[in-house]
Motif scaffolding. Structure first.
Motif, short mmCIF file in Angstrom:
data_model
loop_
_atom_site.label_atom_id
_atom_site.label_comp_id
_atom_site.label_asym_id
_atom_site.label_seq_id
_atom_site.Cartn_x
_atom_site.Cartn_y
_atom_site.Cartn_z
N ASP A 1 0.80 -1.22 0.00
CA ASP A 1 0.00 0.00 0.00
C ASP A 1 0.83 1.28 0.00
N LEU A 2 2.16 1.16 -0.20
CA LEU A 2 3.01 2.34 -0.16
C LEU A 2 4.04 2.34 -1.29
N LEU A 3 4.33 3.54 -1.76
CA LEU A 3 5.45 3.79 -2.67
C LEU A 3 6.31 4.86 -2.03
N ILE A 4 7.63 4.63 -1.97
CA ILE A 4 8.53 5.70 -1.57
C ILE A 4 9.51 5.93 -2.72
N ALA A 5 9.65 7.19 -3.07
CA ALA A 5 10.53 7.60 -4.17
C ALA A 5 11.58 8.55 -3.63
N SER A 6 12.85 8.21 -3.80
CA SER A 6 13.94 9.08 -3.39
C SER A 6 14.29 10.01 -4.54
N VAL A 7 14.44 11.29 -4.22
CA VAL A 7 14.99 12.25 -5.16
C VAL A 7 16.25 12.83 -4.52
N GLU A 8 16.81 13.88 -5.06
CA GLU A 8 18.15 14.33 -4.65
C GLU A 8 18.29 14.58 -3.15
N ASN A 9 17.34 15.23 -2.51
CA ASN A 9 17.50 15.56 -1.09
C ASN A 9 16.26 15.33 -0.26
N LYS A 10 15.39 14.40 -0.72
CA LYS A 10 14.22 14.05 0.09
C LYS A 10 13.62 12.74 -0.39
N ILE A 11 12.77 12.20 0.45
CA ILE A 11 12.02 10.99 0.12
C ILE A 11 10.54 11.34 0.12
N LEU A 12 9.84 10.95 -0.93
CA LEU A 12 8.41 11.21 -1.06
C LEU A 12 7.65 9.92 -0.82
N VAL A 13 6.63 9.99 0.02
CA VAL A 13 5.85 8.81 0.39
C VAL A 13 4.44 8.95 -0.17
N TYR A 14 3.99 7.90 -0.90
CA TYR A 14 2.65 7.89 -1.48
C TYR A 14 1.89 6.66 -0.98
N ARG A 15 0.61 6.83 -0.76
CA ARG A 15 -0.24 5.72 -0.36
C ARG A 15 -1.00 5.20 -1.57
N ILE A 16 -0.99 3.88 -1.75
CA ILE A 16 -1.63 3.24 -2.90
C ILE A 16 -2.97 2.66 -2.48
N GLY A 17 -4.03 3.06 -3.18
CA GLY A 17 -5.36 2.55 -2.89
C GLY A 17 -5.56 1.14 -3.40
N PRO A 18 -6.59 0.44 -2.90
CA PRO A 18 -6.89 -0.93 -3.37
C PRO A 18 -7.08 -0.97 -4.88
N ASP A 19 -6.47 -1.95 -5.52
CA ASP A 19 -6.57 -2.12 -6.97
C ASP A 19 -6.16 -0.86 -7.72
N PHE A 20 -5.23 -0.09 -7.12
CA PHE A 20 -4.69 1.12 -7.75
C PHE A 20 -5.79 2.15 -8.04
N SER A 21 -6.81 2.18 -7.16
CA SER A 21 -7.91 3.13 -7.34
C SER A 21 -7.47 4.56 -7.07
N SER A 22 -6.40 4.74 -6.31
CA SER A 22 -5.88 6.08 -6.03
C SER A 22 -4.41 5.99 -5.65
N VAL A 23 -3.70 7.07 -5.89
CA VAL A 23 -2.33 7.23 -5.42
C VAL A 23 -2.27 8.59 -4.74
N THR A 24 -2.06 8.59 -3.42
CA THR A 24 -2.18 9.81 -2.62
C THR A 24 -0.84 10.20 -2.03
N ILE B 1 8.72 6.01 11.48
CA ILE B 1 7.77 4.92 11.70
C ILE B 1 6.39 5.45 11.35
N ALA B 2 5.84 4.97 10.26
CA ALA B 2 4.55 5.46 9.75
C ALA B 2 3.45 4.47 10.09
N SER B 3 2.40 4.97 10.70
CA SER B 3 1.25 4.14 11.08
C SER B 3 0.06 4.48 10.21
N ARG B 4 -0.69 3.47 9.85
CA ARG B 4 -1.89 3.68 9.06
C ARG B 4 -2.97 4.35 9.89
N SER B 5 -3.74 5.20 9.22
CA SER B 5 -4.90 5.82 9.85
C SER B 5 -6.14 5.17 9.27
N SER B 6 -7.18 5.08 10.05
CA SER B 6 -8.43 4.48 9.56
C SER B 6 -9.18 5.44 8.66
#
Length: 235
Positions: free
Chosen positions: A62-85, A128-133
């Motif tokens: 349910d997560l994608l993390i992408a590293s760029v030059e000086n930071k890491i971006l965290v995205y949440r993946i929805g069920p069946d790729f319904s959303s990328v947040t 440490i990232a925790s899921r929210s309901s």
């Protein structure tokens, strides 16, 4: 695409491969785009636009993390790729090699991310990232792409920890076990590997120091076994 990708990462146990292009990529792929490519249907099901070229990517169910030059971006993946947040941005030291680690136990409620801390040379940051309901707001469900813009609808609660002096030299390699309870670190000197317990409330605790050798070497990869009783290192 053939011979036109910088990174390729299998997305969990699916037919989807995450692809990052390069300057030789065909139209639709680039260094600033993470494409979710469905190999079974030979089509891109989602694109994530990055603010600058990716230096590495990691993912779990349910997560994608992408590293760029000086930071890491965290995205949440929805069920069946319904959303990328877009969720959070984590600052790092200049990180052209995309050094980071992600715990990959998809059934865990917490995800651990380790990275070179911007605090100082040789320091390691841990989030440490925790899921929210709470479900993402409806305006987060974007058609086809998600941009790296901070949003107020983050559904991850992030707790930060730091190893102030993991090594004297710059960090060269990081590895987490499946549940993120153990972290292995190595510097560009490459003579010592340190294993830390990440569950401490403030600063992780050093468990073991492993000497790889007495001469310097570049450590390219480390990995824990499924049961976390073995640690493999390639140099």
């Amino acid at each position: 695409p053939t011979n036109s990708t910088t990174f390729a990462e299998l997305f969990d146990h699916t037919n989807v491969v995450l692809l990052v292009g390069c300057h030789k990529s065909p139209p639709g792929f680039s260094e600033r785009l993470v494409s979710f490519y469905d190999d079974a249907n030979s089509q891109v099901v989602w694109d994530v636009k990055l603010p600058s070229p990716a230096t590495s990517i990691r993912c779990k169910r349910d997560l994608l993390i992408a590293s760029v030059e000086n930071k890491i971006l965290v995205y949440r993946i929805g069920p069946d790729f319904s959303s990328v947040t877009y969720e959070i941005s984590i600052p790092t030291l200049p990180n052209p090699n995309g050094i980071c680690a992600l715990s990959n136990n998809s059934s865990a409620t917490q995800t651990v991310i380790a990275y070179p801390s911007p605090l100082r040379q040789g320091a390691v940051g841990i989030v440490i990232a925790s899921r929210s309901s709470a479900a993402p707001p409806s305006n987060e469900r974007r058609p086809r792409s998600a941009t790296g813009v901070v949003t107020s609808g983050a559904t991850l609660a992030a707790e930060e920890r730091c190893i102030d002096s993991a090594h004297r030299e710059n960090i060269a390699c990081l590895a987490l076990n499946r549940d993120g309870s153990l972290l292995a670190t190595a510097s560009r000197t490459g003579t010592v590997i340190r294993v830390w317990a990440t569950a401490q409330a403030e600063s992780p605790r050093l468990l073991r120091e492993l000497r790889r050798g007495t001469t310097s070497a570049a450590i390219y990869h480390m990995a824990f076994s499924w049961m976390s009783d073995l640690l493999c290192c390639s140099s």
